[in-house]
Design an enzyme around this catalytic site. Structure first.
Site, PDB file in Angstrom:
ATOM      1  N   SER A  51      42.360  43.799  48.093  1.00 53.79           N
ATOM      2  CA  SER A  51      42.023  43.646  46.678  1.00 53.79           C
ATOM      3  C   SER A  51      40.534  43.351  46.489  1.00 53.79           C
ATOM      4  O   SER A  51      39.692  44.126  46.937  1.00 53.79           O
ATOM      5  CB  SER A  51      42.907  42.558  46.067  1.00 53.79           C
ATOM      6  OG  SER A  51      42.885  42.588  44.672  1.00 53.79           O
ATOM      7  N   ASP A  67      48.196  47.039  44.834  1.00 56.39           N
ATOM      8  CA  ASP A  67      47.448  45.944  45.439  1.00 56.39           C
ATOM      9  C   ASP A  67      47.941  45.569  46.838  1.00 56.39           C
ATOM     10  O   ASP A  67      49.111  45.286  47.044  1.00 56.39           O
ATOM     11  CB  ASP A  67      47.574  44.718  44.526  1.00 56.39           C
ATOM     12  CG  ASP A  67      46.528  43.665  44.820  1.00 56.39           C
ATOM     13  OD1 ASP A  67      46.283  43.385  46.000  1.00 56.39           O
ATOM     14  OD2 ASP A  67      45.962  43.128  43.849  1.00 56.39           O
TER      15      ASP A  67
END
Length: 310
Positions: A39, A187
């Site tokens: 991320s 993610d």
């Protein structure tokens, strides 16, 4: 000059804390070779792998408009109803087009576009992502083989955008495997937000240590901020995304790896008050961003004073 590898935890807008820690380590003559992240940590890892210094990253992030990361199409401009429709049709409220373009523009300045370009610099870069369709972790570029994609040719900026696609908040990416099956990719922090283990084969027999950069902070809101917040759809979605990003992933973390972790506080103090910064606070102010940077710098300072791993 001392060399190490670096692994950066995901944390949304709090990634500037990583930069503060990197800057402090660079002042001590520490440089990074192989890098990994999830991320927001993938953003920092990718830019360092492309050849950016911590100070260069600081300069870029000081002028960054985090709100622009919330890429909006026609539906998103229709308020709450539009967000609901975007979630229904695209499985996320905002797109990652701006984020991907921003990363691409930065690394192109260093003549880096693909993972192969990073390899030419003598570095490895590993980025985590989550295959929501098959419910499994992807390590990019390695996992791209199953989709018939040559990892060395894959754009780093695209991989970063995939890893940073906070669930619900951002639309997932789509990859098609060799059988024509579509996979939704989001993610990396969902399955491994702190992949310290991913560079285990890069430590050259232990001669080059791997340092980890991780966030810590109070989960509650302080000073009454948002205490009596009324939840609409947008607030509900952001709360879910925050919860995902704030989850602590302790899998694969040994006690020895913990000794090589730099803990960066996400609790800042401004104007006499303290509060915790959450992953999706894209409206973060310059002052708040600077406070997170300083938190990172202080965390690295404490690490240098207490540990002897380099």
């Amino acid at each position: 000059m001392r060399y190490c590898n670096g692994v950066f935890e995901g944390g949304g807008v709090r990634g500037i804390g990583h930069v503060g820690a990197v800057c402090r380590l660079e002042q001590e003559g520490i440089r990074f070779v192989d890098l990994a992240g999830s991320s927001a940590g993938a953003i920092v890892a990718a830019l360092l792998a492309a050849g950016y210094s911590g100070r260069e990253l600081q300069q870029e992030m000081e002028t960054l408009d985090y709100e622009a990361f919330k890429g909006k199409d026609f539906l998103d401009r229709l308020g709450t109803v539009g967000k609901a429709l975007s979630l229904l049709f695209h499985f996320g409220v905002y797109d990652t087009d701006y984020l991907e373009a921003w990363v691409r523009g930065l690394i192109e300045r260093k003549q880096v576009i693909t993972f192969g370009d990073v390899k030419k610099l003598g570095r490895k870069l590993k980025i985590t992502a989550s295959d929501l369709t098959d419910r499994k972790l992807l390590i990019l570029p390695d996992s791209l083989e199953q989709f018939g994609i040559l990892g060395d040719d894959f754009p780093v900026s695209r991989a970063v955008a995939m890893s940073a696609s906070i669930p619900i908040f951002f639309e997932p990416a789509v990859l098609v495997d060799r059988d024509g099956k579509e996979h939704l990719v989001a993610d990396g922090g969902l399955l491994s937000n702190y992949p310290m283990w991913v560079l285990e084969d890069s430590q050259l027999g232990g001669r080059r240590p791997t340092l980890g950069f991780r966030f810590s902070g109070e989960q509650k809101q302080e000073n009454g901020r948002n205490e009596n917040r009324k939840f609409g759809l947008a607030e509900y979605l952001m709360s879910i995304a925050d919860t995902c990003m704030d989850a602590i992933d302790n899998s694969h973390i040994s006690s020895e790896e913990g000794e090589r972790t730099i803990w960066i506080s996400t609790t800042i103090t401004l104007n006499g008050g303290s509060r915790n910064i959450h992953a999706t606070e894209f409206g973060i102010s310059r002052e708040e961003s600077q406070a997170l940077f300083e938190n990172g710098s202080r965390a690295a300072e404490r690490f240098l004073l207490q540990k002897n791993v380099l």
